[in-house]
Design a protein around this motif. Sequence first.
Motif, PDB file in Angstrom:
ATOM      1  N   TRP A  73       0.840  -1.201   0.000  1.00 57.98           N
ATOM      2  CA  TRP A  73       0.000   0.000   0.000  1.00 57.98           C
ATOM      3  C   TRP A  73       0.876   1.254   0.000  1.00 57.98           C
ATOM      4  CZ3 TRP A  73      -4.817   0.067  -1.383  1.00 57.98           C
ATOM      5  CH2 TRP A  73      -5.608  -1.062  -1.197  1.00 57.98           C
ATOM      6  N   ASN A  74       2.011   1.174   0.688  1.00 62.22           N
ATOM      7  CA  ASN A  74       2.955   2.293   0.684  1.00 62.22           C
ATOM      8  C   ASN A  74       4.105   2.073  -0.294  1.00 62.22           C
ATOM      9  OD1 ASN A  74       1.724   3.985   2.686  1.00 62.22           O
ATOM     10  ND2 ASN A  74       2.447   2.572   4.257  1.00 62.22           N
ATOM     11  N   GLN A  75       4.751   0.910  -0.217  1.00 64.46           N
ATOM     12  CA  GLN A  75       5.957   0.686  -1.007  1.00 64.46           C
ATOM     13  C   GLN A  75       5.685   0.670  -2.512  1.00 64.46           C
ATOM     14  OE1 GLN A  75       7.748  -2.895   0.551  1.00 64.46           O
ATOM     15  NE2 GLN A  75       8.467  -1.882   2.419  1.00 64.46           N
ATOM     16  N   ALA A  76       4.572   0.098  -2.930  1.00 67.07           N
ATOM     17  CA  ALA A  76       4.208   0.080  -4.348  1.00 67.07           C
ATOM     18  C   ALA A  76       3.229   1.205  -4.688  1.00 67.07           C
ATOM     19  CB  ALA A  76       3.606  -1.272  -4.724  1.00 67.07           C
ATOM     20  N   ASP A  77       2.937   2.044  -3.703  1.00 68.24           N
ATOM     21  CA  ASP A  77       2.070   3.202  -3.895  1.00 68.24           C
ATOM     22  C   ASP A  77       0.677   2.826  -4.397  1.00 68.24           C
ATOM     23  OD1 ASP A  77       1.634   5.890  -3.598  1.00 68.24           O
ATOM     24  OD2 ASP A  77       2.377   6.442  -5.583  1.00 68.24           O
ATOM     25  N   TRP A  78       0.154   1.713  -3.886  1.00 71.11           N
ATOM     26  CA  TRP A  78      -1.201   1.326  -4.254  1.00 71.11           C
ATOM     27  C   TRP A  78      -2.226   2.400  -3.893  1.00 71.11           C
ATOM     28  CZ3 TRP A  78      -1.588  -4.339  -2.000  1.00 71.11           C
ATOM     29  CH2 TRP A  78      -0.874  -5.219  -2.836  1.00 71.11           C
ATOM     30  N   PHE A  79      -1.998   3.037  -2.736  1.00 73.37           N
ATOM     31  CA  PHE A  79      -3.030   3.921  -2.196  1.00 73.37           C
ATOM     32  C   PHE A  79      -3.336   5.099  -3.128  1.00 73.37           C
ATOM     33  CE2 PHE A  79      -4.766   6.999   0.968  1.00 73.37           C
ATOM     34  CZ  PHE A  79      -5.817   6.208   1.431  1.00 73.37           C
TER      35      PHE A  79
END
Length: 414
Positions: free
Chosen positions: A67-73
Amino acid sequence: MMNEYSRAACEQLDLEDSLSEFRDEFAIPEGMIYLDGNSLGVRPKAALARAVEVVEEEWGVGLIKSWNQADWFSLPQRLGNKLAKLIGADDDEVVVTDSTGLNLYKVLAAALTQRTERKVIVMNGSNFPTDNYMAQGLLAQLGDGYEIRFAEHDDMEAAITEDVAAVCLTHVHYKTGRIFDMAAITAKTHEVGALSIWDLCHSAGALDVDLNGCNVDFAVGCTYKYLNGGPGSPGFIFTAKCHQGKALQPLTGWWGHADPFAFERDYRPAPGINQMLSGTQPILSLAVAEVGLDIFLRADVAAVRAKSKKLTELFIRLMTQRCSQYGFTLVSPEDAECRGSQVSFSHTHGYPVMQALISRDVVGDFRAPDNVRFGFTPLYTSYVDVWDAVDRLVDIMEKELWRDSEFNQRGAVT
Protein backbone atom coordinates in the motif's frame (compact mmCIF):
# COMPACT_ATOMS: atom_id res chain seq x y z
CA MET A 1 -10.56 9.73 -48.68
CA MET A 2 -9.61 7.79 -51.82
CA ASN A 3 -11.19 7.46 -55.22
CA GLU A 4 -10.73 3.73 -55.71
CA TYR A 5 -11.55 1.20 -53.05
CA SER A 6 -9.22 -1.77 -53.28
CA ARG A 7 -7.18 -3.90 -50.92
CA ALA A 8 -3.99 -2.51 -52.44
CA ALA A 9 -5.16 1.04 -51.70
CA CYS A 10 -5.81 0.01 -48.09
CA GLU A 11 -2.33 -1.47 -47.84
CA GLN A 12 -0.92 1.86 -49.00
CA LEU A 13 -2.91 3.71 -46.34
CA ASP A 14 -1.44 1.41 -43.69
CA LEU A 15 2.07 2.18 -44.93
CA GLU A 16 1.36 5.90 -44.53
CA ASP A 17 -0.31 5.55 -41.11
CA SER A 18 1.57 7.37 -38.32
CA LEU A 19 -0.15 5.21 -35.68
CA SER A 20 0.67 1.82 -37.22
CA GLU A 21 3.60 1.27 -34.82
CA PHE A 22 1.16 0.89 -31.91
CA ARG A 23 -0.50 -2.23 -33.37
CA ASP A 24 2.42 -4.44 -32.31
CA GLU A 25 1.82 -3.46 -28.68
CA PHE A 26 -1.50 -5.32 -28.60
CA ALA A 27 -2.13 -9.07 -28.37
CA ILE A 28 -4.49 -9.55 -31.32
CA PRO A 29 -5.19 -13.26 -31.94
CA GLU A 30 -3.71 -14.60 -35.16
CA GLY A 31 -6.08 -14.15 -38.11
CA MET A 32 -8.66 -12.14 -36.14
CA ILE A 33 -10.09 -8.82 -37.28
CA TYR A 34 -11.25 -7.22 -34.06
CA LEU A 35 -13.89 -4.53 -34.55
CA ASP A 36 -15.33 -4.50 -31.05
CA GLY A 37 -12.97 -2.16 -29.19
CA ASN A 38 -15.99 0.03 -28.47
CA SER A 39 -17.18 -2.78 -26.19
CA LEU A 40 -13.94 -4.34 -24.90
CA GLY A 41 -10.48 -3.23 -25.96
CA VAL A 42 -7.71 -5.63 -26.94
CA ARG A 43 -5.17 -6.58 -24.27
CA PRO A 44 -1.92 -4.63 -24.37
CA LYS A 45 0.92 -7.15 -24.44
CA ALA A 46 2.57 -5.42 -21.48
CA ALA A 47 -0.56 -5.91 -19.35
CA LEU A 48 0.27 -9.57 -18.74
CA ALA A 49 3.70 -8.79 -17.30
CA ARG A 50 2.22 -6.03 -15.16
CA ALA A 51 -0.47 -8.34 -13.79
CA VAL A 52 2.13 -10.97 -12.94
CA GLU A 53 4.29 -8.34 -11.24
CA VAL A 54 1.42 -7.14 -9.07
CA VAL A 55 0.32 -10.67 -8.12
CA GLU A 56 3.73 -12.26 -7.60
CA GLU A 57 5.78 -9.37 -6.24
CA GLU A 58 3.60 -6.58 -4.88
CA TRP A 59 0.90 -8.82 -3.44
CA GLY A 60 2.83 -12.09 -3.06
CA VAL A 61 5.97 -10.63 -1.47
CA GLY A 62 5.15 -7.09 -0.43
CA LEU A 63 1.72 -7.98 0.94
CA ILE A 64 0.24 -5.14 2.98
CA LYS A 65 3.47 -3.14 2.76
CA SER A 66 2.68 -2.53 -0.90
CA TRP A 67 0.00 0.00 0.00
CA ASN A 68 2.95 2.29 0.68
CA GLN A 69 5.96 0.69 -1.01
CA ALA A 70 4.21 0.08 -4.35
CA ASP A 71 2.07 3.20 -3.89
CA TRP A 72 -1.20 1.33 -4.25
CA PHE A 73 -3.03 3.92 -2.20
CA SER A 74 -2.58 6.71 -4.76
CA LEU A 75 -3.52 4.66 -7.86
CA PRO A 76 -6.97 6.29 -8.35
CA GLN A 77 -5.43 9.77 -8.33
CA ARG A 78 -2.34 8.83 -10.35
CA LEU A 79 -4.40 7.22 -13.09
CA GLY A 80 -6.89 10.07 -12.88
CA ASN A 81 -4.20 12.64 -13.62
CA LYS A 82 -3.05 10.58 -16.60
CA LEU A 83 -6.56 10.18 -17.93
CA ALA A 84 -7.27 13.88 -17.43
CA LYS A 85 -4.81 14.67 -20.23
CA LEU A 86 -6.98 12.70 -22.67
CA ILE A 87 -10.28 14.41 -21.87
CA GLY A 88 -9.34 18.07 -21.46
CA ALA A 89 -9.22 18.10 -17.66
CA ASP A 90 -6.63 19.40 -15.21
CA ASP A 91 -4.68 17.52 -12.56
CA ASP A 92 -6.76 16.67 -9.49
CA GLU A 93 -10.06 16.77 -11.39
CA VAL A 94 -10.29 13.05 -12.24
CA VAL A 95 -10.11 9.82 -10.23
CA VAL A 96 -10.28 6.31 -11.64
CA THR A 97 -12.65 4.30 -9.48
CA ASP A 98 -15.74 2.07 -9.35
CA SER A 99 -18.02 1.38 -12.33
CA THR A 100 -19.55 3.91 -14.70
CA GLY A 101 -23.01 3.29 -13.26
CA LEU A 102 -21.94 3.88 -9.66
CA ASN A 103 -20.01 6.96 -10.69
CA LEU A 104 -23.01 8.34 -12.54
CA TYR A 105 -25.11 7.84 -9.40
CA LYS A 106 -22.53 9.81 -7.42
CA VAL A 107 -22.25 12.79 -9.74
CA LEU A 108 -25.97 12.97 -10.45
CA ALA A 109 -26.70 13.06 -6.72
CA ALA A 110 -23.94 15.62 -6.23
CA ALA A 111 -25.42 17.84 -8.93
CA LEU A 112 -28.91 17.65 -7.46
CA THR A 113 -27.63 18.78 -4.06
CA GLN A 114 -26.62 22.06 -5.73
CA ARG A 115 -29.99 22.62 -7.42
CA THR A 116 -32.38 21.59 -4.65
CA GLU A 117 -35.15 23.86 -5.89
CA ARG A 118 -35.32 22.02 -9.23
CA LYS A 119 -36.70 18.53 -9.85
CA VAL A 120 -36.07 17.69 -13.53
CA ILE A 121 -33.19 15.77 -15.11
CA VAL A 122 -32.88 15.74 -18.89
CA MET A 123 -31.62 12.50 -20.43
CA ASN A 124 -31.53 10.79 -23.81
CA GLY A 125 -34.32 8.20 -23.93
CA SER A 126 -32.43 5.83 -26.24
CA ASN A 127 -29.30 6.08 -24.12
CA PHE A 128 -27.35 3.03 -22.90
CA PRO A 129 -29.85 1.70 -20.35
CA THR A 130 -27.65 1.64 -17.24
CA ASP A 131 -27.47 5.45 -17.19
CA ASN A 132 -31.25 5.71 -17.25
CA TYR A 133 -31.63 2.90 -14.71
CA MET A 134 -29.22 4.52 -12.24
CA ALA A 135 -31.00 7.85 -12.55
CA GLN A 136 -34.38 6.17 -12.07
CA GLY A 137 -33.11 4.39 -8.97
CA LEU A 138 -31.75 7.61 -7.47
CA LEU A 139 -34.98 9.52 -8.11
CA ALA A 140 -37.05 6.68 -6.65
CA GLN A 141 -35.05 7.11 -3.44
CA LEU A 142 -35.44 10.88 -3.44
CA GLY A 143 -39.14 10.90 -4.27
CA ASP A 144 -40.58 14.40 -3.71
CA GLY A 145 -41.59 15.11 -7.30
CA TYR A 146 -38.36 14.38 -9.13
CA GLU A 147 -38.68 13.34 -12.76
CA ILE A 148 -36.63 12.48 -15.85
CA ARG A 149 -37.43 14.31 -19.06
CA PHE A 150 -36.37 12.06 -21.92
CA ALA A 151 -35.53 13.56 -25.29
CA GLU A 152 -33.81 12.47 -28.48
CA HIS A 153 -30.97 14.14 -30.35
CA ASP A 154 -32.87 16.69 -32.45
CA ASP A 155 -35.14 17.72 -29.58
CA MET A 156 -32.50 17.91 -26.88
CA GLU A 157 -31.89 21.66 -26.63
CA ALA A 158 -35.64 22.37 -26.58
CA ALA A 159 -35.99 20.03 -23.57
CA ILE A 160 -33.49 22.07 -21.54
CA THR A 161 -35.66 24.65 -19.80
CA GLU A 162 -35.42 26.69 -16.60
CA ASP A 163 -36.96 23.98 -14.42
CA VAL A 164 -34.06 21.58 -15.15
CA ALA A 165 -31.53 20.74 -12.44
CA ALA A 166 -29.13 18.67 -14.54
CA VAL A 167 -28.60 17.52 -18.11
CA CYS A 168 -27.08 14.04 -18.19
CA LEU A 169 -26.05 12.80 -21.64
CA THR A 170 -23.75 10.29 -23.29
CA HIS A 171 -21.37 12.14 -25.59
CA VAL A 172 -21.37 9.39 -28.26
CA HIS A 173 -24.52 7.30 -28.61
CA TYR A 174 -23.78 3.65 -27.92
CA LYS A 175 -25.87 2.32 -30.82
CA THR A 176 -25.63 4.90 -33.56
CA GLY A 177 -22.29 6.51 -32.77
CA ARG A 178 -23.88 9.97 -33.14
CA ILE A 179 -22.02 12.70 -31.26
CA PHE A 180 -23.81 15.28 -29.17
CA ASP A 181 -22.41 18.81 -29.43
CA MET A 182 -20.87 19.04 -25.97
CA ALA A 183 -20.01 22.74 -26.16
CA ALA A 184 -23.43 23.87 -27.42
CA ILE A 185 -25.48 21.68 -25.08
CA THR A 186 -23.37 22.57 -22.04
CA ALA A 187 -23.74 26.26 -22.89
CA LYS A 188 -27.53 25.87 -23.14
CA THR A 189 -27.53 23.93 -19.86
CA HIS A 190 -25.70 26.73 -18.07
CA GLU A 191 -27.89 29.36 -19.71
CA VAL A 192 -30.92 27.96 -17.88
CA GLY A 193 -28.98 27.55 -14.62
CA ALA A 194 -28.61 23.75 -14.74
CA LEU A 195 -25.51 21.56 -14.39
CA SER A 196 -23.99 19.36 -17.09
CA ILE A 197 -23.03 15.69 -16.76
CA TRP A 198 -21.43 13.79 -19.64
CA ASP A 199 -20.84 10.06 -20.06
CA LEU A 200 -17.61 9.57 -22.03
CA CYS A 201 -17.64 5.77 -22.34
CA HIS A 202 -17.57 5.90 -26.14
CA SER A 203 -15.43 9.05 -26.32
CA ALA A 204 -12.38 8.63 -24.09
CA GLY A 205 -9.57 7.24 -26.22
CA ALA A 206 -11.47 7.76 -29.48
CA LEU A 207 -12.21 11.49 -29.69
CA ASP A 208 -10.47 14.71 -28.73
CA VAL A 209 -12.58 15.66 -25.69
CA ASP A 210 -12.21 19.07 -24.02
CA LEU A 211 -14.18 19.09 -20.77
CA ASN A 212 -12.77 22.32 -19.37
CA GLY A 213 -12.89 24.01 -22.75
CA CYS A 214 -16.62 23.25 -22.81
CA ASN A 215 -17.07 24.24 -19.12
CA VAL A 216 -18.46 20.82 -18.22
CA ASP A 217 -19.44 20.34 -14.57
CA PHE A 218 -19.18 16.56 -14.16
CA ALA A 219 -18.29 13.58 -16.33
CA VAL A 220 -17.95 9.82 -16.03
CA GLY A 221 -16.62 7.09 -18.28
CA CYS A 222 -14.92 3.70 -18.48
CA THR A 223 -11.42 2.43 -19.20
CA TYR A 224 -12.17 -0.95 -20.78
CA LYS A 225 -13.17 0.21 -24.27
CA TYR A 226 -10.81 2.42 -26.28
CA LEU A 227 -8.39 2.73 -23.35
CA ASN A 228 -7.84 -1.05 -23.22
CA GLY A 229 -7.94 -1.41 -19.44
CA GLY A 230 -9.32 -4.96 -19.37
CA PRO A 231 -12.77 -6.49 -18.73
CA GLY A 232 -14.53 -4.70 -15.91
CA SER A 233 -11.65 -2.28 -15.36
CA PRO A 234 -12.65 0.73 -13.25
CA GLY A 235 -14.47 3.76 -14.52
CA PHE A 236 -13.62 7.39 -13.83
CA ILE A 237 -15.16 10.57 -12.47
CA PHE A 238 -14.42 14.15 -13.48
CA THR A 239 -15.48 16.95 -11.15
CA ALA A 240 -14.60 20.50 -12.18
CA LYS A 241 -12.58 22.25 -9.49
CA CYS A 242 -15.27 24.89 -9.05
CA HIS A 243 -17.56 22.15 -7.66
CA GLN A 244 -15.08 20.34 -5.45
CA GLY A 245 -15.96 20.65 -1.78
CA LYS A 246 -19.45 21.90 -2.67
CA ALA A 247 -21.01 18.98 -4.53
CA LEU A 248 -21.06 16.08 -2.08
CA GLN A 249 -21.72 12.56 -3.32
CA PRO A 250 -23.79 10.19 -1.16
CA LEU A 251 -21.66 7.01 -1.19
CA THR A 252 -19.53 8.30 1.65
CA GLY A 253 -17.04 5.52 2.18
CA TRP A 254 -13.77 5.78 4.04
CA TRP A 255 -11.61 6.45 0.97
CA GLY A 256 -13.55 9.67 0.45
CA HIS A 257 -12.94 10.82 4.01
CA ALA A 258 -10.70 13.83 4.69
CA ASP A 259 -8.34 11.61 6.73
CA PRO A 260 -9.11 7.91 6.10
CA PHE A 261 -6.59 6.57 8.60
CA ALA A 262 -7.78 8.78 11.42
CA PHE A 263 -10.67 6.28 11.75
CA GLU A 264 -13.08 8.92 13.03
CA ARG A 265 -16.62 7.95 13.87
CA ASP A 266 -18.26 10.55 11.67
CA TYR A 267 -17.73 11.30 8.01
CA ARG A 268 -15.78 14.38 6.91
CA PRO A 269 -15.54 14.74 3.16
CA ALA A 270 -12.16 15.11 1.51
CA PRO A 271 -11.88 18.67 0.17
CA GLY A 272 -10.94 17.83 -3.44
CA ILE A 273 -11.54 15.13 -6.04
CA ASN A 274 -10.84 12.42 -3.44
CA GLN A 275 -14.35 12.97 -2.08
CA MET A 276 -15.63 11.10 -5.16
CA LEU A 277 -14.01 7.90 -3.88
CA SER A 278 -15.94 5.44 -1.73
CA GLY A 279 -14.45 2.11 -0.67
CA THR A 280 -11.18 0.19 -1.01
CA GLN A 281 -10.00 0.14 -4.61
CA PRO A 282 -9.47 -2.89 -6.95
CA ILE A 283 -5.68 -2.71 -7.13
CA LEU A 284 -5.16 -5.47 -9.71
CA SER A 285 -7.58 -3.84 -12.15
CA LEU A 286 -6.17 -0.37 -11.59
CA ALA A 287 -2.59 -1.53 -12.12
CA VAL A 288 -3.44 -3.27 -15.39
CA ALA A 289 -5.56 -0.35 -16.60
CA GLU A 290 -2.54 1.91 -16.22
CA VAL A 291 -0.77 -0.02 -18.98
CA GLY A 292 -3.41 0.91 -21.55
CA LEU A 293 -3.41 4.52 -20.41
CA ASP A 294 0.36 4.77 -20.74
CA ILE A 295 0.22 3.49 -24.32
CA PHE A 296 -2.47 5.97 -25.27
CA LEU A 297 -0.61 8.88 -23.69
CA ARG A 298 2.18 8.34 -26.22
CA ALA A 299 -0.23 8.78 -29.14
CA ASP A 300 -1.30 12.03 -30.75
CA VAL A 301 -5.02 12.43 -29.95
CA ALA A 302 -5.57 14.48 -33.11
CA ALA A 303 -4.01 11.70 -35.19
CA VAL A 304 -6.21 9.15 -33.42
CA ARG A 305 -9.33 11.12 -34.27
CA ALA A 306 -8.24 11.68 -37.87
CA LYS A 307 -7.63 7.97 -38.39
CA SER A 308 -10.91 7.10 -36.69
CA LYS A 309 -12.79 9.22 -39.20
CA LYS A 310 -10.91 7.64 -42.12
CA LEU A 311 -11.51 4.08 -40.89
CA THR A 312 -15.23 4.58 -40.34
CA GLU A 313 -15.61 6.42 -43.66
CA LEU A 314 -13.83 3.60 -45.50
CA PHE A 315 -16.07 1.02 -43.84
CA ILE A 316 -19.25 2.90 -44.79
CA ARG A 317 -18.09 3.35 -48.39
CA LEU A 318 -17.14 -0.31 -48.76
CA MET A 319 -20.44 -1.43 -47.25
CA THR A 320 -22.29 0.86 -49.69
CA GLN A 321 -20.20 -0.36 -52.61
CA ARG A 322 -20.31 -4.08 -51.87
CA CYS A 323 -23.22 -4.85 -49.51
CA SER A 324 -26.04 -2.47 -50.42
CA GLN A 325 -28.05 -5.27 -52.06
CA TYR A 326 -28.10 -7.38 -48.90
CA GLY A 327 -30.49 -5.31 -46.77
CA PHE A 328 -28.11 -3.26 -44.63
CA THR A 329 -29.26 0.24 -43.65
CA LEU A 330 -26.79 2.73 -42.22
CA VAL A 331 -27.78 3.86 -38.72
CA SER A 332 -24.72 5.99 -37.92
CA PRO A 333 -24.33 9.55 -39.26
CA GLU A 334 -22.76 9.79 -42.71
CA ASP A 335 -20.92 12.94 -41.69
CA ALA A 336 -17.69 11.89 -39.96
CA GLU A 337 -17.73 15.04 -37.82
CA CYS A 338 -20.97 13.82 -36.24
CA ARG A 339 -19.81 10.22 -35.80
CA GLY A 340 -17.73 8.56 -33.10
CA SER A 341 -15.33 5.69 -33.73
CA GLN A 342 -18.02 3.15 -34.53
CA VAL A 343 -20.48 2.35 -37.31
CA SER A 344 -23.84 0.63 -36.98
CA PHE A 345 -26.07 -0.86 -39.62
CA SER A 346 -29.53 -2.26 -39.12
CA HIS A 347 -30.44 -5.58 -40.66
CA THR A 348 -33.55 -7.71 -40.24
CA HIS A 349 -31.36 -10.71 -39.45
CA GLY A 350 -28.68 -8.76 -37.64
CA TYR A 351 -28.01 -11.28 -34.88
CA PRO A 352 -27.27 -14.35 -37.04
CA VAL A 353 -25.37 -12.21 -39.54
CA MET A 354 -23.06 -11.04 -36.76
CA GLN A 355 -22.65 -14.54 -35.38
CA ALA A 356 -21.71 -15.83 -38.82
CA LEU A 357 -19.22 -13.01 -39.18
CA ILE A 358 -17.67 -13.78 -35.80
CA SER A 359 -17.29 -17.41 -36.89
CA ARG A 360 -15.16 -16.04 -39.73
CA ASP A 361 -12.93 -14.20 -37.23
CA VAL A 362 -14.41 -10.74 -37.75
CA VAL A 363 -15.59 -9.68 -34.29
CA GLY A 364 -18.21 -6.97 -33.91
CA ASP A 365 -21.37 -7.11 -31.82
CA PHE A 366 -25.15 -6.91 -31.96
CA ARG A 367 -27.47 -4.50 -30.18
CA ALA A 368 -31.19 -5.25 -30.11
CA PRO A 369 -33.41 -5.05 -31.95
CA ASP A 370 -31.47 -5.14 -35.24
CA ASN A 371 -28.13 -3.30 -34.97
CA VAL A 372 -24.87 -4.81 -36.12
CA ARG A 373 -22.17 -2.63 -34.58
CA PHE A 374 -18.51 -2.23 -35.51
CA GLY A 375 -15.92 -0.36 -33.46
CA PHE A 376 -12.67 0.97 -34.89
CA THR A 377 -9.76 1.48 -32.50
CA PRO A 378 -7.13 3.56 -34.33
CA LEU A 379 -4.19 2.26 -32.30
CA TYR A 380 -4.61 -1.28 -33.59
CA THR A 381 -7.22 -1.35 -36.38
CA SER A 382 -5.70 -1.24 -39.86
CA TYR A 383 -7.21 -0.17 -43.17
CA VAL A 384 -6.64 -3.69 -44.51
CA ASP A 385 -8.69 -4.98 -41.56
CA VAL A 386 -11.59 -2.90 -42.82
CA TRP A 387 -11.27 -4.23 -46.37
CA ASP A 388 -10.97 -7.85 -45.24
CA ALA A 389 -13.90 -7.54 -42.83
CA VAL A 390 -16.22 -6.37 -45.57
CA ASP A 391 -14.85 -9.03 -47.93
CA ARG A 392 -15.74 -11.78 -45.47
CA LEU A 393 -19.17 -10.26 -44.88
CA VAL A 394 -19.84 -10.25 -48.63
CA ASP A 395 -19.07 -13.97 -48.76
CA ILE A 396 -21.42 -14.65 -45.84
CA MET A 397 -24.25 -12.72 -47.47
CA GLU A 398 -23.72 -14.19 -50.95
CA LYS A 399 -23.83 -17.75 -49.60
CA GLU A 400 -26.50 -16.95 -46.96
CA LEU A 401 -24.35 -18.62 -44.33
CA TRP A 402 -26.15 -16.69 -41.58
CA ARG A 403 -29.19 -18.97 -42.06
CA ASP A 404 -27.35 -21.85 -40.37
CA SER A 405 -29.11 -22.84 -37.14
CA GLU A 406 -25.94 -22.43 -35.04
CA PHE A 407 -25.92 -18.71 -35.77
CA ASN A 408 -29.56 -18.26 -34.73
CA GLN A 409 -29.15 -19.49 -31.14
CA ARG A 410 -29.03 -16.47 -28.83
CA GLY A 411 -26.21 -16.33 -26.30
CA ALA A 412 -26.45 -14.53 -22.97
CA VAL A 413 -24.15 -11.77 -24.30
CA THR A 414 -24.74 -10.38 -27.78
